[in-house]
Scaffold this active site. Structure first.
Site, PDB file in Angstrom:
ATOM      1  N   GLY A  57       0.820  -1.201   0.000  1.00  0.00           N
ATOM      2  CA  GLY A  57       0.000   0.000   0.000  1.00  0.00           C
ATOM      3  C   GLY A  57       0.853   1.248   0.000  1.00  0.00           C
ATOM      4  N   CYS A  84       5.472  -5.729   1.654  1.00  0.00           N
ATOM      5  CA  CYS A  84       5.824  -4.336   1.385  1.00  0.00           C
ATOM      6  C   CYS A  84       5.392  -3.442   2.555  1.00  0.00           C
ATOM      7  CB  CYS A  84       5.247  -3.881   0.054  1.00  0.00           C
ATOM      8  SG  CYS A  84       6.122  -2.454  -0.646  1.00  0.00           S
ATOM      9  N   HIS A 170       7.707  -8.038  -3.556  1.00  0.00           N
ATOM     10  CA  HIS A 170       6.388  -8.537  -3.943  1.00  0.00           C
ATOM     11  C   HIS A 170       6.486  -9.972  -4.468  1.00  0.00           C
ATOM     12  CE1 HIS A 170       3.859  -4.712  -4.087  1.00  0.00           C
ATOM     13  NE2 HIS A 170       5.052  -4.323  -3.653  1.00  0.00           N
ATOM     14  N   GLU A 172       4.101 -11.878  -5.300  1.00  0.00           N
ATOM     15  CA  GLU A 172       3.045 -12.148  -6.283  1.00  0.00           C
ATOM     16  C   GLU A 172       3.399 -11.626  -7.677  1.00  0.00           C
ATOM     17  OE1 GLU A 172       2.328  -7.928  -5.308  1.00  0.00           O
ATOM     18  OE2 GLU A 172       3.023  -9.686  -4.205  1.00  0.00           O
TER      19      GLU A 172
END
EC number: 4.1.3.27
Length: 531
Positions: A57, A84, A170, A172
């Site tokens: 975010g 993150c 990250h 993903e």
């Protein structure tokens, strides 16, 4: 298969993460971070194999809605995985620091190095990952294992006992080449059941044999203390054993990090700020010099987040005095932070942030002697100030506490003792151990170094909280006794040095000018008016 509550920190990557998890057969429900924390806690309680996942975010962790509260209330109770911004929140929640990374990264591929353990087992090393961040965690406390890094920057952490971990990168992203496998291994690690073991007994045995604990062992011991897991007789024996041998800086640091990890959160500012505080216990029953100094320092343009408690050995502790001024000791963290931003000063009441200390209080009261807890107060400020002026009740503590501050990662600090008092004074030489960028320098200061007149210790005598309030009201309005002015001037001058203003004589004169124009008292009334 895991039941995952994915906290959306208002970021599009949340949906990429959810798709990856669902592809692997996991149940995923998504809630945005503006939902009340209690609602999410109730939802997690209905899940069979709950895992809380904190998404990436924008912004900083303290501004990410209910995320800081969720971490405070749930860590150690169920698995938590942060990515993150979520990773940064974990670092902060356990007592670390989050600041600028030195560059803004958006979709940059980097090859990180990892420890090959737990979730990283069997993965390529170095491991290509995707990085999207401008902030990075540092000063990671002993309770967290740093299990991946890139050029000295922390890229992943884990807490094995709490089953909490975080990734700065990250997993993903398509740029993280083994991200899907990493997520699966992370969930498998998070859901493992730890075998119950009596891990504290070997630590206690070391103490009984007069051996020094490592920082990690001390951290483990005092984590158990604040969770109420140690029997009173065990705690008493541990405290007495350390007292007889003499507490080592690593033991003090381990205890401090344990308390900081379990403290209620405070939204730490990115600007430079300090604490000015004493251990108490010097028996001098003086006026509240450090508390007065905090208001004066704010009037001089510094930022001070002062951590304090009620009196233990004197007639008036810092919190007793503040209450006499009508200042709300239960002010919440957000209001306190606002006061720090706007007034340059706030006060953080120790029992409000360190509720776990209640488990140790009966033992401390029964022992009726100084223990490690007496020196912990100045070290467990929940705001995590980078600068500190700390007074100690004994000259033998000056260097050990400075060494502890180095272990805790303070940027610059000074530990002082003077003629039986836990602050800079003018009636005797002040012994100083100054920490600056990892180096400790020892020296002494006298009244001459500040360009001030020496005064006798008796001229600093205080009284009840109400009597001290009246004395300090006159002082902060510019109508105080010369001895009181000089005492505050010396301490604030030293605090100014820690901010890079090296000339103590010039600093002291600046403080006297501010004291005599009465603006410091405006900070008192403004803070009291905030309720």
């Amino acid at each position: 298969m895991a039941d995952i509550l994915l906290l959306d920190n208002i970021d599009s990557f949340t949906w990429n993460l959810a798709d990856q998890l669902r592809t692997n057969g996991h149940n995923v429900v998504i809630y945005r971070n503006h939902i009340p924390a209690q609602t999410l806690i109730d939802r997690l309680a209905t899940m069979k194999n709950p895992v809380l996942m904190l998404s990436p975010g924008p912004g900083v962790p303290s501004e990410a809605g209910c995320m800081p509260e969720l971490l405070t209330r749930l860590r150690g109770k169920l698995p938590i995985i942060g990515i993150c911004l979520g990773h940064q929140a974990i670092v902060e929640a356990y007592g670390g620091y989050v600041g600028q990374a030195g560059e803004i990264l958006h979709g940059k591929a980097s090859s990180i190095e990892h420890d090959g353990q737990a979730m990283f087992a069997g993965l390529a090393n170095p491991l290509p990952v995707a990085r999207y961040h401008s902030l990075v965690g540092s000063n990671v406390p002993a309770g967290l294992t740093i299990n991946a890094h890139f050029n000295g920057m922390v890229m992943a952490v884990r807490h094995d006992a709490d089953r909490v971990c975080g990734f700065q990168f990250h997993p993903e992203s398509i740029l993280t080449t083994q991200g899907a496998r990493l997520l699966e291994q992370t969930l498998a690690w998070a859901q493992q059941k730890l075998e119950p073991t009596n891990t504290l007994q070997p630590i206690l045995e070391k103490l009984y044999q007069a051996q020094t604990l490592t920082q990690q062992e001390s951290h483990q011991l005092f984590s158990a203390v604040v969770r109420g897991e140690l029997k009173p007789e065990q705690l008493a024996a541990a405290l007495v054993s350390m007292k007889i041998r003499g507490e080592h800086p690593n033991e003090i640091a381990g205890a401090a990090t344990a308390l900081l990890e379990n403290a209620a959160p405070f939204p730490r500012p990115e600007y430079l700020f300090a604490d000015i505080v004493g251990t108490g216990g010097d028996g001098s029953n003086s006026i509240n010099i450090s508390t007065a100094s905090a208001f004066v320092a704010a009037a001089c343009g510094l930022k001070v987040a002062k951590h304090g408690n009620r009196s233990v050995s004197s007639k008036s502790g810092s919190s007793d005095l503040l209450a006499a001024f009508g200042i709300n000791l239960d002010m919440n963290a957000d209001k306190s932070r606002q006061a720090l931003d706007e007034l340059g000063v706030c006060f953080l009441f120790a029992p409000k942030y360190h509720t776990g200390l209640r488990h140790a209080m009966p033992v401390r009261q029964q022992l009726k002697t100084r223990t490690l807890f007496n020196v912990l107060g100045p070290l467990i400020n929940p705001a995590h100030p980078p600068l500190a002026l700390i007074g100690v009740y004994s000259p033998e503590l000056v260097l050990p506490i400075a060494e502890t501050l180095r272990v805790l990662g303070y940027q610059r600090a000074a530990v002082v003792h003077s003629g039986g008092m836990d602050e800079v004074s003018l009636h005797a030489p002040t012994i100083v151990a100054e920490l600056h960028d990892g180096e400790i320098k020892s020296y002494q200061l006298t009244a001459e170094d500040f360009g001030l007149t020496p005064y006798h210790q008796d001229q600093l005598a205080g009284g009840t909280p109400e009597e001290n309030r009246d004395i300090l009201t006159r002082l902060l309005q510019g109508k105080g006794d010369a001895a009181h002015e000089a005492a505050v001037a010396a301490n604030v001058a030293m605090l100014m040095r820690l901010h890079g203003q090296e000339d103590l004589k010039a600093n002291a004169q600046t403080v006297l000018d501010v004291l005599r124009n009465g603006t410091a008292y405006d900070r008192v009334t403004a803070l009291a008016a905030r309720g």
